[in-house]
Design a protein around this motif. Structure first.
Motif, short mmCIF file in Angstrom:
data_model
loop_
_atom_site.label_atom_id
_atom_site.label_comp_id
_atom_site.label_asym_id
_atom_site.label_seq_id
_atom_site.Cartn_x
_atom_site.Cartn_y
_atom_site.Cartn_z
N MET A 42 0.55 5.53 3.46
CA MET A 42 -0.77 5.01 3.13
C MET A 42 -0.99 3.70 3.88
O MET A 42 -0.05 2.98 4.18
N PRO A 43 -2.26 3.36 4.13
CA PRO A 43 -2.53 2.13 4.89
C PRO A 43 -2.28 0.86 4.07
O PRO A 43 -2.37 0.87 2.85
N ASP B 34 -1.90 -2.97 -0.55
CA ASP B 34 -0.92 -1.98 -0.12
C ASP B 34 -1.19 -0.69 -0.89
O ASP B 34 -0.81 -0.56 -2.05
N GLN B 35 -1.85 0.24 -0.22
CA GLN B 35 -2.25 1.47 -0.91
C GLN B 35 -1.06 2.31 -1.36
O GLN B 35 -1.22 3.20 -2.19
N CYS C 85 -0.70 2.21 -5.06
CA CYS C 85 -1.90 2.47 -5.87
C CYS C 85 -1.72 3.67 -6.78
O CYS C 85 -1.14 4.69 -6.40
N ILE C 86 -2.20 3.56 -8.01
CA ILE C 86 -2.18 4.70 -8.94
C ILE C 86 -3.60 5.20 -9.22
O ILE C 86 -3.81 5.98 -10.13
N LEU C 87 -4.57 4.71 -8.47
CA LEU C 87 -5.97 5.14 -8.58
C LEU C 87 -6.54 4.96 -9.98
O LEU C 87 -7.27 5.81 -10.48
N GLN D 286 -8.20 8.01 -2.27
CA GLN D 286 -7.70 6.64 -2.11
C GLN D 286 -8.84 5.63 -2.25
O GLN D 286 -10.01 5.98 -2.15
N VAL D 287 -8.45 4.38 -2.50
CA VAL D 287 -9.43 3.30 -2.60
C VAL D 287 -9.81 2.89 -1.19
O VAL D 287 -8.95 2.78 -0.31
#
Lengths: 598, 202
Positions: free
Chosen positions: A136-137, A148-149, A152-154, A181-182
């Motif tokens: 992830m980016p 830091d994606q 992430c747990i959305l 993703q965000v």
């Protein structure tokens, strides 16, 4: 107002009381029943995404998320059955399996992480599903924070914060399924975002290590820090701050959720610019640029001050010092000479006769039309801008902006007129758009005191004459109104003020201004006056062009090192508390003034 | 290590509780796969408790004992640190699984993949080029291609994705207290119940 109907229900065998319309989770929390959550946050719209708050309601085969399910009178709710605990564990294992949720190399380590806390609380040792390891980016283009994606747990807490608290909706979720993703704006970066205000509210509300402050990433846990509540002195709003400190340094600054002014929200000035910015601190007195003791510095000042007549002495105060410092100045006024506070453009008339807007920050969200005249809240008062944005975007209020340069507020405005026309048809149009408005609020900035501003205000007052609008005046300078009350004259043309009488001894209290008072030198007339004055004393916290030009520099305490009070634009007297010990030989503003002039 | 085919255990599966506290001593093998040895160090951090443990447990095969046996012995408990990165490690792990009654994944690398699994985001080729051709300290070398060197798998895998794991003890490394709690619970014939009070992930 009709009081909400009381309802009673049983949660885990405990009789719980709440109000009709409240969710099961809210009633459980107020009654002390713990239901685990990740995506839920007080003050944000419930999302129901993490599925940790699932509960069973007796008589219903369905499992429901308690954060989005309204409680019903007499229902029996179970939150800790084996089935629910098993499902929660499975949910957590799925969350752990998806991205990089490996704690040892996370910046948000040891205790601050919501996901880690839930994993440990549910006794998860290993997971039953294969890890996916997607790449992830990572976005570190923002000045003060990064994303830091992989962590992430959305939960979308950042998305809802950005939308509902700051009101800019920079963040959103994109793509489908496993690729969900965000994203920032249209899949851009924070650095190039035109909508992001860098307020950092998303960072404070992120339950994992996804969004992080650059200044404190990998530097220990917030849960082990000391927390002190104080008040931001960067503008006249006076937001409540929760400052985290450890080992004599500021680790992080969050909004104080219990503050009636900002309700936990902050702008980039309050959250980052006071501490996350590298600045050269002055920690010893300086005579002509060379370190000296306080005794030597005060002796040098006394000599120069005694050589000047009282009319030849002048004191310039930054409009950000505490009320207590202002009182000290008022007390010493007889010994000092001429005294003024240097305020921003068009601000002198604006703050000279203070009219406090009591409870404005509480009342503003109830307005159904907001009229901004001659102010730039999105530049000067970020939290007022956020309140205006959310009121307009979320509560459907109309927005009118007159006599202010275009900012990110203009896109939501019904009328945006940087240079309002005198044309009757224009004002008839404004009046038509304001027709039907019941609770208008007029937010004035310093430029309302100009001729154009007065004309606009007169027009608006006339249009809204029968609707008694909420009048709000928001100065740029932090404590200028209170200083004016203490008898310190606000002055915007400092050069002209200095030139009124010859100045031989000039004392400037720049205090902890981030620019070290260098703004004064932007006016060439002031720079010329400084050269003419025999002795220029600057008391400041940070090194700047002004301190370089000074004869004597006295080190002043910064925002987190002083105690006192400030009065915000609502007239609230807010406490400034000492968070850290004063650095080096610096002293508080009032103490310094007493030792110089007493 | 030579690639002897894995022998099927001829012993009967043990009845529960898996590990009995009574004499004779419980036989233990420990293994170090892709990890930093920190978990073994944490095990040694049991300090004087090691003396108590040695009265109940006999470590037959381990990187921290002077192993006298030629081949991997049949044991009661296998404790594995690190994840599975190459062909040789997979072979060893499967062999231990065949020869032990209860397998413990010790530490985050064994449980989640952890640091060795960071490379899983990238292709193996990119990782090798980065490590052996671009890294300053390794520029004189080339990507190792001797047939004796075990082949790396495209992804590092935690133990549970290769064999059945009976007990997982997370932590990087797990505290000695966590290891002691888990071992004493097993010696008492109970499965250790780890929670926020007695374990951590970092």
């Amino acid at each position: 107002m009709i009081a909400p109907k009381k309802i009673t229900l049983t949660i885990d065998g405990k009789l719980c009381e709440g109000e009709a319309g409240q969710t099961i989770l809210e009633i459980a929390r107020t009654n002390g029943v713990v239901i685990p959550t990740l995506c839920y946050m007080k003050n944000l719209t419930p999302w129901g995404g993490c599925r940790l708050c699932i509960v069973e309601i007796e008589g219903s085969p369905k499992i429901v998320p308690s954060c989005t399910t309204p409680a019903q009178e007499g229902s029996k709710v179970n939150t800790k059955t084996d089935r629910l605990v098993g499902l929660r564990k499975a949910t957590l294992e799925l969350l752990f399996s998806e991205r990089n949720h490996f704690c040892p190399m996370c910046q948000l380590n040891k205790g601050d992480c919501g996901l880690q806390h839930q994993g440990l609380a549910h006794g998860i040792t290993g997971i039953r599903y294969p890890y996916l390891y997607p790449a992830m980016p990572v976005d570190v283009t923002a000045k003060y924070f990064g994303m830091d994606q992989n962590r992430c747990i959305l939960c979308t807490r950042c998305v809802r914060t950005c939308d509902e608290q700051e009101g800019v909706h920079t963040l959103d979720v994109a793509k489908r399924g496993i690729k969900n993703q965000v994203v920032v704006d249209m899949n851009g970066t924070f650095g190039e975002s035109t909508t992001c205000t860098q307020c950092g509210a998303c960072v404070a509300n992120c339950p994992t290590g996804t969004l992080f402050d650059k200044a404190n990433a990998f530097r220990g846990q917030l849960v082990s820090c000391q927390q002190v509540l104080t008040t931001c002195t960067e503008c006249s709003v006076g937001c409540g701050l929760k400052v985290f400190t450890k080992e004599s340094r500021v680790v992080s600054v969050w909004g104080d959720p219990d503050s009636l002014v900002n309700k936990g929200h902050l702008c980039v000035k309050g959250r980052y610019q006071t501490w996350a910015e590298p600045r050269e601190r002055i920690i010893t007195p300086l005579i002509k640029g060379k370190p000296a003791t306080w005794k030597e510095a005060l002796a040098a000042i006394r000599k120069a001050s005694d050589a000047a007549k009282k009319t030849e002495r002048a004191l310039l105060v930054a409009p950000r010092v505490t009320n207590e410092t202002a009182q000290t100045i008022a007390k010493l006024a007889g010994k000092i000479g001429r005294i003024a506070s240097y305020v921003g453009s068009n601000e002198a008339a604006f703050v000279a006769k203070p009219e406090y807007s009591a409870n404005a920050m509480v009342k503003l969200p109830d307005a159904d039309a907001i009229i901004i005249i001659g102010g730039q809240p999105s530049r000067d008062n970020g939290v007022v801008a956020a309140t205006i944005r959310t009121t307009v975007r979320k509560r459907g209020a109309k927005l009118f902006i007159f006599l202010a340069p275009t900012t990110n507020l203009d896109q939501y405005a019904n009328v945006s007129a940087p240079t309002p026309s005198q044309d009757e048809s224009f004002w008839n149009d404004v009046a038509a758009k304001l027709a039907g408005v019941q609770r208008p609020a007029v937010v004035c900035g310093p430029d309302v005191t100009t001729a154009d501003g007065k004309a606009v205000l007169a027009r608006i007052t006339k249009i809204l004459a029968d609707r008694s609008p909420l009048m709000v005046g928001v100065p740029v300078s932090a404590n200028a109104m209170s200083l004016a009350c203490s008898g310190i004259v606000p002055v915007e043309n400092v050069g002209a003020w200095l030139a009124e009488k010859p100045v031989k001894f000039l004392h400037i209290v720049a205090s902890d201004a981030p620019d070290g008072g260098a703004r004064l030198l932007e006016d060439s007339a002031v720079a010329a006056q400084l050269k003419q004055a025999g002795c220029v004393v600057v008391q400041a916290s940070y090194k700047s062009a002004l301190t370089d030009a000074a004869t004597v520099v006295l080190p002043a305490a910064i925002w987190c090192e002083k105690t006192g009070t400030v009065t915000n634009f609502e007239g609230r007297q807010l406490p400034v508390r000492s968070v850290l010990a004063v650095a080096g030989e610096a002293r508080e503003d009032g103490t310094i003034l007493e030792s110089v002039f007493a | 290590m030579s690639k002897t085919p894995v022998k099927k255990s001829t012993k009967k599966p043990a009845a529960k509780p898996v590990v009995a506290a009574a004499a004779p001593k419980v036989k233990v093998a420990t293994m170090w796969l892709s990890g930093c040895s920190g978990c073994h160090m944490s095990f040694l951090d049991l300090d004087e408790r090691l003396v108590d443990l040695s009265k109940l447990v006999e470590i037959l095969f381990s990187p921290i004992v002077d192993t006298k046996v030629k081949d991997m012995p049949y044991v009661d408990v296998g404790i594995v640190e690190g994840c599975v990165n190459n062909t040789d490690q997979e072979h060893e792990l499967k062999m231990l699984r065949e020869r032990c009654k209860l397998l413990i994944a010790l530490g985050d690398c064994a449980v989640t993949g952890n640091v060795p699994a960071l490379r899983n985001q990238f292709t193996l080729k990119d990782c090798l080029i980065r490590a052996y051709e671009q890294a300053e300290s390794n520029k004189i070398c080339c990507i190792p291609n001797d047939p004796v060197v075990p082949k790396l798998y495209p992804k590092a895998r935690p133990l549970a994705e290769v064999v059945k794991v009976d007990v997982s003890i997370p932590g990087c490394p797990p505290d000695a207290d966590t290891i002691w709690f888990a071992l004493t619970e097993l010696l008492a014939g109970r499965m250790p119940q780890l929670n926020e009070k007695n374990m951590r992930y970092d």
